[in-house]
Design a protein around this motif. Structure first.
Motif, PDB file in Angstrom:
ATOM      1  N   LYS A  72       0.835  -1.196   0.000  1.00  0.00           N
ATOM      2  CA  LYS A  72       0.000   0.000   0.000  1.00  0.00           C
ATOM      3  C   LYS A  72       0.874   1.251   0.000  1.00  0.00           C
ATOM      4  N   ASP A  82      -3.220   0.484  -3.888  1.00  0.00           N
ATOM      5  CA  ASP A  82      -2.548  -0.808  -3.877  1.00  0.00           C
ATOM      6  C   ASP A  82      -1.154  -0.664  -4.466  1.00  0.00           C
ATOM      7  N   GLU A  87      -1.308  -8.465  -2.561  1.00  0.00           N
ATOM      8  CA  GLU A  87      -2.669  -8.128  -2.170  1.00  0.00           C
ATOM      9  C   GLU A  87      -2.866  -8.292  -0.663  1.00  0.00           C
TER      10      GLU A  87
END
Length: 600
Positions: A72, A82, A87
């Motif tokens: 992030k 992102d 993820e």
């Protein structure tokens, strides 16, 4: 979540002659293949691990940020995006479970996959669960090596301690799931934000701390040590994690240069410059438009302006002063972006040192001490400070009215409207005198700590002293070049310095105001506020988070904790051959979008 206390953007840096040592490619900023960008910065890099207390500095973060991918990052509107590393997803609310999945193309520069072992080590180091001592420093604050069997990771976090159990790791090691012991508001940014998405490479820690040679064996050794709580192994691991990634010139141990991002350190002349070059073997998705970035160090802001004029530097963000702005405005083919940087200035009062703001000085009378604190805060000339010292640099500058939220954060306006801080919008000498009379405090003496080598802080102190003494306070100049080592030692009654934030997370406030917390230098302890902080940690609902954040600010105003003053003005100066430059009020400031920089 990082907090940097700032001595002044440039005051602590050593001045370096710009022409003393020319880095490779210096001065050639032509576009296309081989494009070079020269950046002027105030403080030299010293560690690739910016997660340690000693390494936690913007000078380190900006290099680590360009050298490593993340999960992030924040843009210049403080919106969260992102990153390229993988993820982050919440997979369960009760209990809270957060899964990190590394992309298949996430690799360290030596070809070793970036995976769960790296993030598990970061959790272990930041959770403090494995420490056997609370601190391991000499009396002068110097970090020592841990004796055999003693574990001390020089780091902390808010959310990591809420993860009690060893994480679930997928068979291929590319996925890791943390289970929190209770809900945690800022789960999305607790790990993976900013400079290090994964943390330092676990296999390199194992190689240097445990003597492993195979990267996968090293990762397994790290995981085994954490899962079994092997104090002997963790003692060695924490020693290397704490200081092993520190260096001030090109290291002989090339392990320290292992990275997983688009740039690699290719040259570093101590105190002079650090060069980052595009890593042609990088397998991730970030594609910088500049092949080589050289950061040139100088603590003198006027020297930075001169370097822009001479073409030695293409982009810089020196300390903002009227003289620097005036000099920059005289340059041709130069763009100047006035604004605000990641640091904000504030005054804090001390609650536990038998001084004028401590109830103990009034026989335990909380109300009397509160009135004296309120009286002092009523004398702070916040608007005059803005008008005289800050608006010449940023004509849109305003008084900062929140302790914990930057002026452009989503929560700021509502918090300010409800906190009661408007009571301190204007200096009220008569009101201060009345409060002192009600408290029975005649001419209380206030020892005021600040960095007296910083010109702007010296001016701030002079304005504060002049105003406070009109109300009857006696303000003692406790300015000290070593002010940072005195924070929390009880030898002062009020302090003036800056905090730099790296996130908008609501739990940022926890370490400032909880009794005994890392950044609570004031001895402040309010049980009602502590309950609010406890609730904030476990609140997921955004509306409730906002309400609790407002409650914290209102309580701080009610207790006369101190006052925020202003967001530091910034001057981002660059030659017109550089484009796509902007800055943000969070660390890493103007480096946030380095991959978009272009040169003509």
């Amino acid at each position: 979540m990082k907090k940097h206390f700032i001595a002044g953007s440039l005051a602590a840096a050593t001045a370096i002659v710009m022409t003393g040592c020319t880095p490779p490619g210096g001065g050639d900023s032509s576009g296309g293949k081989g494009a070079v960008l020269n950046i002027g910065w105030n403080e030299a890099f010293r560690s690739m691990n910016d997660m340690t207390m000693d390494g936690n500095a913007v000078a380190n973060t900006i290099v680590a940020y360009m050298s490593n991918d993340n999960f992030k990052y924040y843009d210049d509107d403080l919106e969260l995006h992102d990153g390229a590393l993988g993820e982050v997803e919440k997979v369960s609310d009760d209990p809270l479970k957060v899964r990190y999945t590394f992309g298949e193309d996430a690799n360290w520069s030596d070809g070793t996959p970036v995976d769960a072992a790296d993030l598990a080590l970061t959790w272990a180091a930041r959770s403090q669960h494995f420490n056997t001592v609370d601190d391991n420093r000499d009396d002068d604050g110097t970090l020592k090596d841990n004796p055999d069997g003693t574990v001390f990771f020089d780091s902390s976090a808010v959310g990591a301690p809420l993860i009690d159990d060893f994480p679930e790791i997928s068979e291929d090691g590319k996925s890791l799931t943390f289970t929190y012991s209770k809900p945690f508001a800022d789960w999305e940014t607790e790990f993976g934000l900013g400079a290090y998405g994964s943390g330092v490479p676990a296999h390199i820690v194992a190689k240097n701390a445990l003597g492993t040679t195979d990267p996968q064996e090293g990762k397994a050794a790290i995981l085994d040590a954490i899962e079994s709580n092997d104090k002997n192994a963790l003692s060695k691991i924490s020693n290397f994690w704490n200081t092993g990634f520190d260096f001030t010139s090109m290291p002989e141990n090339k392990d320290l240069l292992v990275h997983n991002g688009p740039y690699e350190i290719t040259d570093f002349e101590e105190g002079q410059y650090l060069t980052l070059s595009r890593d042609e073997d990088y397998t991730g998705s970030v594609e910088p438009k500049v092949d080589t970035v050289t950061i040139r160090y100088n603590g003198d802001p006027m020297a930075m302006v001169q370097a822009i004029e001479n073409g030695e530097v293409d982009l810089t963000q020196p300390q903002s002063t009227a003289d620097v702005l005036s000099a920059a405005e005289k340059l041709e083919d130069v763009s100047i972006l006035p604004g605000e940087d990641a640091t904000f200035e504030h005054v804090d009062l001390t609650f536990d040192n038998n001084g004028p703001f401590d109830p103990a000085s009034y026989g335990g009378d909380e109300d009397a001490a509160l009135k004296v604190r309120q009286a002092f805060l009523k004398t702070l000339p916040r608007q005059e400070i803005i008008d005289r010292l800050i608006k010449p640099l940023n004509e849109e500058a305003e008084v900062r009215d929140s302790f914990n939220q930057a002026p452009d954060s989503p929560l700021y306006d509502d918090i300010v409207a409800e906190s009661g801080i408007s009571d301190y919008d204007e200096v009220d000498i008569d009101g201060a005198k009345k409060l002192l009379d009600e408290a029975g405090a005649q001419g209380p003496s206030v020892r005021f700590l600040y960095d007296n080598t910083n010109a702007r802080r010296s001016q701030l102190f002079a304005l504060i002293k002049e105003s406070a003494e009109k109300a009857g306070f006696k303000v003692e100049d406790a300015g000290d070049v070593n002010w940072g080592t005195r924070l929390g030692d009880g030898t002062y009654d009020a302090s003036l310095f800056g905090w730099a934030l790296s996130t908008t997370a609501v739990t940022e406030s926890d370490s400032y105001y909880r009794k005994g917390a890392l950044n609570n230098y004031s001895g402040y302890d309010n049980k009602d506020l502590t309950k609010t902080l406890d609730e904030m940690l476990v609140t997921i609902d955004p509306d409730k988070q906002a309400s609790l954040a407002g409650d914290v600010e209102q309580q701080l105003v009610d207790d006369a904790f101190g006052l925020p003053l202003f967001q530091h003005p910034s001057l981002t100066i660059h030659g017109d051959k550089v484009s796509n430059v902007s800055t943000t009020t969070l660390d890493p400031s103007m480096f946030w979008n380095f991959w978009e920089w272009e040169t003509k």
